[in-house]
Design a protein around this motif. Structure first.
Motif, PDB file in Angstrom:
ATOM      1  N   LYS A  11       6.627 -15.269   6.659  1.00  0.00           N
ATOM      2  CA  LYS A  11       6.346 -13.674   6.687  1.00  0.00           C
ATOM      3  C   LYS A  11       5.398 -13.371   6.506  1.00  0.00           C
ATOM      4  N   ARG A  12       4.640 -14.473   5.314  1.00  0.00           N
ATOM      5  CA  ARG A  12       3.294 -13.865   4.804  1.00  0.00           C
ATOM      6  C   ARG A  12       2.487 -14.163   5.214  1.00  0.00           C
ATOM      7  N   LEU A  13       2.101 -15.496   5.872  1.00  0.00           N
ATOM      8  CA  LEU A  13       1.623 -15.941   6.789  1.00  0.00           C
ATOM      9  C   LEU A  13       1.254 -15.091   7.831  1.00  0.00           C
ATOM     10  N   PHE A  14       2.499 -14.379   8.990  1.00  0.00           N
ATOM     11  CA  PHE A  14       2.723 -13.872   9.635  1.00  0.00           C
ATOM     12  C   PHE A  14       2.161 -12.486   9.104  1.00  0.00           C
ATOM     13  N   GLN A  15       1.910 -11.657   7.612  1.00  0.00           N
ATOM     14  CA  GLN A  15       1.569 -10.606   7.906  1.00  0.00           C
ATOM     15  C   GLN A  15       0.338 -10.285   8.182  1.00  0.00           C
ATOM     16  N   VAL A  16      -0.877 -11.981   7.459  1.00  0.00           N
ATOM     17  CA  VAL A  16      -2.132 -11.789   7.978  1.00  0.00           C
ATOM     18  C   VAL A  16      -2.581 -11.105   9.345  1.00  0.00           C
ATOM     19  N   PRO A  17      -2.117 -11.577   9.909  1.00  0.00           N
ATOM     20  CA  PRO A  17      -2.861 -10.499  11.629  1.00  0.00           C
ATOM     21  C   PRO A  17      -2.130  -9.149  11.489  1.00  0.00           C
ATOM     22  N   ILE A  18      -0.941  -9.074  10.849  1.00  0.00           N
ATOM     23  CA  ILE A  18      -0.356  -7.521  11.176  1.00  0.00           C
ATOM     24  C   ILE A  18      -1.158  -6.982   9.898  1.00  0.00           C
ATOM     25  N   ALA A  19      -1.701  -7.407   9.592  1.00  0.00           N
ATOM     26  CA  ALA A  19      -2.639  -6.022   8.026  1.00  0.00           C
ATOM     27  C   ALA A  19      -3.806  -5.823   8.866  1.00  0.00           C
ATOM     28  N   ILE A  72      -9.290  -2.877  -2.112  1.00  0.00           N
ATOM     29  CA  ILE A  72     -10.437  -3.528  -3.025  1.00  0.00           C
ATOM     30  C   ILE A  72      -9.308  -3.860  -3.750  1.00  0.00           C
ATOM     31  N   GLY A  73      -8.177  -2.698  -4.074  1.00  0.00           N
ATOM     32  CA  GLY A  73      -7.162  -2.811  -4.888  1.00  0.00           C
ATOM     33  C   GLY A  73      -6.145  -3.524  -4.635  1.00  0.00           C
ATOM     34  N   PRO A  74      -5.560  -3.903  -3.664  1.00  0.00           N
ATOM     35  CA  PRO A  74      -4.848  -4.995  -3.177  1.00  0.00           C
ATOM     36  C   PRO A  74      -5.540  -6.467  -3.293  1.00  0.00           C
ATOM     37  N   VAL A  75      -6.962  -6.562  -3.293  1.00  0.00           N
ATOM     38  CA  VAL A  75      -7.478  -7.207  -3.291  1.00  0.00           C
ATOM     39  C   VAL A  75      -7.684  -8.619  -4.977  1.00  0.00           C
ATOM     40  N   ILE A  76      -7.610  -7.438  -6.015  1.00  0.00           N
ATOM     41  CA  ILE A  76      -7.379  -7.337  -7.382  1.00  0.00           C
ATOM     42  C   ILE A  76      -6.174  -8.063  -7.615  1.00  0.00           C
ATOM     43  N   TYR A  77      -4.975  -7.098  -7.352  1.00  0.00           N
ATOM     44  CA  TYR A  77      -3.884  -7.519  -7.665  1.00  0.00           C
ATOM     45  C   TYR A  77      -3.417  -8.924  -7.334  1.00  0.00           C
ATOM     46  N   ASN A  78      -3.399  -8.899  -6.400  1.00  0.00           N
ATOM     47  CA  ASN A  78      -3.335 -10.598  -5.988  1.00  0.00           C
ATOM     48  C   ASN A  78      -3.304 -11.710  -6.672  1.00  0.00           C
ATOM     49  N   GLY A  79      -5.148 -11.336  -7.032  1.00  0.00           N
ATOM     50  CA  GLY A  79      -6.160 -12.316  -7.644  1.00  0.00           C
ATOM     51  C   GLY A  79      -5.470 -12.768  -9.471  1.00  0.00           C
ATOM     52  N   GLY A  80      -5.157 -11.059  -9.901  1.00  0.00           N
ATOM     53  CA  GLY A  80      -4.582 -11.483 -11.053  1.00  0.00           C
ATOM     54  C   GLY A  80      -3.291 -12.117 -10.889  1.00  0.00           C
ATOM     55  N   ILE A  81      -2.066 -11.810 -10.159  1.00  0.00           N
ATOM     56  CA  ILE A  81      -0.957 -12.993  -9.048  1.00  0.00           C
ATOM     57  C   ILE A  81      -1.857 -14.508  -9.317  1.00  0.00           C
ATOM     58  N   MET A 100      -8.028  -6.356   5.084  1.00  0.00           N
ATOM     59  CA  MET A 100      -8.030  -8.281   5.854  1.00  0.00           C
ATOM     60  C   MET A 100      -8.673  -9.193   4.996  1.00  0.00           C
ATOM     61  N   LEU A 101      -9.376  -8.700   4.114  1.00  0.00           N
ATOM     62  CA  LEU A 101      -9.801  -9.490   2.462  1.00  0.00           C
ATOM     63  C   LEU A 101      -8.520  -9.220   1.820  1.00  0.00           C
ATOM     64  N   SER A 102      -7.932  -8.230   1.166  1.00  0.00           N
ATOM     65  CA  SER A 102      -6.658  -8.244   0.836  1.00  0.00           C
ATOM     66  C   SER A 102      -5.778  -9.635   1.352  1.00  0.00           C
ATOM     67  N   ARG A 103      -4.939  -9.651   2.491  1.00  0.00           N
ATOM     68  CA  ARG A 103      -4.123 -10.010   3.188  1.00  0.00           C
ATOM     69  C   ARG A 103      -4.658 -12.149   3.187  1.00  0.00           C
ATOM     70  N   VAL A 104      -5.534 -11.627   2.989  1.00  0.00           N
ATOM     71  CA  VAL A 104      -6.459 -13.165   3.337  1.00  0.00           C
ATOM     72  C   VAL A 104      -6.385 -13.964   1.531  1.00  0.00           C
ATOM     73  N   VAL A 105      -6.541 -12.826   0.748  1.00  0.00           N
ATOM     74  CA  VAL A 105      -5.906 -12.914  -1.014  1.00  0.00           C
ATOM     75  C   VAL A 105      -4.411 -13.091  -1.298  1.00  0.00           C
ATOM     76  N   GLY A 106      -3.914 -12.772  -0.663  1.00  0.00           N
ATOM     77  CA  GLY A 106      -2.880 -12.430  -0.871  1.00  0.00           C
ATOM     78  C   GLY A 106      -2.025 -14.298  -0.023  1.00  0.00           C
ATOM     79  N   PHE A 107      -2.488 -14.450   0.711  1.00  0.00           N
ATOM     80  CA  PHE A 107      -2.063 -15.583   1.497  1.00  0.00           C
ATOM     81  C   PHE A 107      -2.976 -16.789   0.785  1.00  0.00           C
ATOM     82  N   VAL A 108      -4.114 -16.833  -0.218  1.00  0.00           N
ATOM     83  CA  VAL A 108      -4.417 -17.625  -1.271  1.00  0.00           C
ATOM     84  C   VAL A 108      -3.543 -18.027  -2.474  1.00  0.00           C
TER      85      VAL A 108
END
Length: 490
Positions: free
Chosen positions: A251-259, A146-155, A1-9
């Motif tokens: 679609k990225r906002l839509f993917q937050v609940p999908i996550a 945690i990995g996807p959180v760091i990945y999105n944070g890197g972008i 869920m956190l990775s989707r939130v950071v991806g959302f940010v």
């Protein structure tokens, strides 16, 4: 869920910094060929098929066999993937031309440049995926999460630090750095601490490696609409400036609940499904899959009704700032509305697919998914011609629904997960409640005029939240639904 939130940010930052323009279209298109390479060579198999094999070894106390198989898969497939990346770097213009011939020369040149930056990251995704599969098999979920959180944070960090000097390419460089640290390095450190050993091994004769190849080939050669949907959307939308980006934001906002409702549950469920099937507890396996599907589908139906009616204030509050304008929010909100209607199918298909994978069968679901994907292409084309980008979203909804229902039917036909075992009565209650709560929220929210004001956005959203929550709570109580108790049950 956190990775989707950071991806959302991340998407919020990109919208603020770059808007919805031909440049952002080229940036998103630049991910397509790297995704292709990863899919064709690795096929997502690292974290799917390997989990079943590795889990079986752990259950049988065969730690040394697990280590040898792990080493062979890492070594051999890294070599194959490296060759694939080099070829893709060389032929990046020709490959991108297949998808994005409608781009302007400037857009196309930028797309090729970004593609070449992003391609090496696929090595980190692949190796990190195999290593995370080891952690998942040991029911260690924290580091892979945690990995996807760091990945999105890197972008995001890449854009904040280097965008003035490198433009939108700073996001691509940030993605590569994030993939190295978040997807590869974090998982590798975690696996090393658990005592998982690795040695360079080109042991093609390893029996488990051959089993892995046999299970993986269908995933490598097949094309699932779950993955291909983004590619298809980009292909058709490439002729209209900004549409790739607006579809992506929706679609990225839509993917937050999908996550939460789909991907997280699917990823966490696979080791449990695999262990039950490996122990030949077939009845408990079927009951566990059906119980998971019922909870996810019912919760998704309720969530989708709120998402659909709250599309405009949600999109406007989240994205409209900097270079993204209210007109962009209005268009994106329409896409988000139509995406929201398919939430239950997106959530369920991940669990159904992993039931097949846990049973050691990757061929059947991938044949079905590939047939549905190919059959869907004329539908995407026809709906796009008649309804523009909205038609693409409708085609996406219909395609994922067909994909989900086909896999569910095949599980039923093979007597693995009978459809009669689902809590149809509770799912029916959730469907009726979602329609009534959504309609009531929509009528109440019409009291607020939506004209691009932040205050109006918040007023409308507050009215929708209160109305929807009250309607859902009241209806669940009146119908004596057991959904909330079932969701709380361990």
């Amino acid at each position: 869920m956190l990775s989707r939130v950071v991806g959302f940010v991340r998407e919020i930052y990109i919208a603020w910094a770059f808007g919805a323009t031909p440049t952002t279209d080229a940036y998103l298109a630049g991910f397509t060929i790297p995704d292709w390479v990863n899919y064709l060579v690795a096929g997502g198999t690292a974290s799917i098929t390997f989990v079943s094999i590795y889990t079986r070894f752990l259950a049988e106390k065969r730690e040394e066999d697990a280590r040898k198989t792990f080493s062979a898969i890492i070594t051999i497939m890294t070599a194959v993937l490296t060759v694939g990346i080099i070829l893709a770097e060389i032929f990046a213009p020709q490959l991108n031309h297949l998808m994005f011939s409608k781009f302007t020369p400037e857009q196309f040149a930028l797309c090729v440049h970004l593609t070449r930056i992003l391609l090496p990251a696929q090595l980190f995704f692949y190796v990190g995926g195999v290593v995370s599969a080891v952690l998942l098999s040991r029911r260690m979920f924290l580091l892979p999460a945690i990995g996807p959180v760091i990945y999105n944070g890197g972008i995001i960090l890449g854009g904040l630090i280097f965008s003035h000097r490198l433009g939108i390419a700073s996001l691509a460089y940030g993605a590569v750095a994030g993939a190295f640290v978040g997807i590869f390095l974090i998982n590798a450190i975690g696996a090393a601490r658990t005592g998982v050993g690795y040695r360079i091994s080109f042991d093609f004769r390893n029996a488990a490696f051959r089993e892995w190849v046999k299970l993986s080939i269908p995933l490598m050669l097949g094309v699932s609409l779950v993955t291909a949907d983004d590619w298809i959307l980009r292909y058709f939308a490439s002729g209209s400036a900004g549409d790739i980006t607006r579809l992506n934001y929706a679609k990225r906002l839509f993917q937050v609940p999908i996550a939460v409702l789909g991907q997280a549950a699917s990823q966490a469920s696979l080791p449990f499904f695999a262990r039950l099937f490996g122990e030949k507890k077939f009845s408990e396996f079927a009951e566990t899959v059906n119980a998971s599907i019922y909870r996810m589908v019912a919760a998704a139906l309720l969530a989708s009704s709120f998402m659909a009616v709250a599309a405009l204030p949600l999109i406007d509050l989240v994205y409209r700032r900097g270079h993204l304008h209210f007109a962009d929010s209005q268009t994106t909100a329409v896409y988000f509305f139509w995406f929201s209607l398919s939430l239950a199918f997106w959530a369920a298909q991940g669990l159904y697919a992993r039931a097949f994978y846990a049973a050691g069968n990757t061929l059947t679901p991938m044949i079905a998914s590939s047939v549905i994907t190919l059959a869907s292409l004329p539908m995407y084309s026809a709906l796009y011609r008649n309804f523009s980008a909205v038609g693409l979203v409708a085609a996406s909804d219909l395609g994922i629904a067909a994909n989900c229902l086909a896999i569910a039917f095949l599980l039923h036909r093979r007597n693995l997960v009978p459809l009669g075992g689902l809590e149809w009565k509770e799912i029916g209650k959730a469907l009726v409640i979602s329609v009534l709560a959504g309609a009531l929220s929509w009528e109440v929210a019409r009291l607020v005029q939506m004209q691009g004001s932040r205050v109006a956005d918040m007023k409308a959203l507050a009215l929708m939240v209160v109305t929807w929550a009250g309607a859902v709570a009241g209806a669940l109580w009146l119908t004596k639904s057991t959904l909330l108790a079932d969701l709380r049950r361990r």
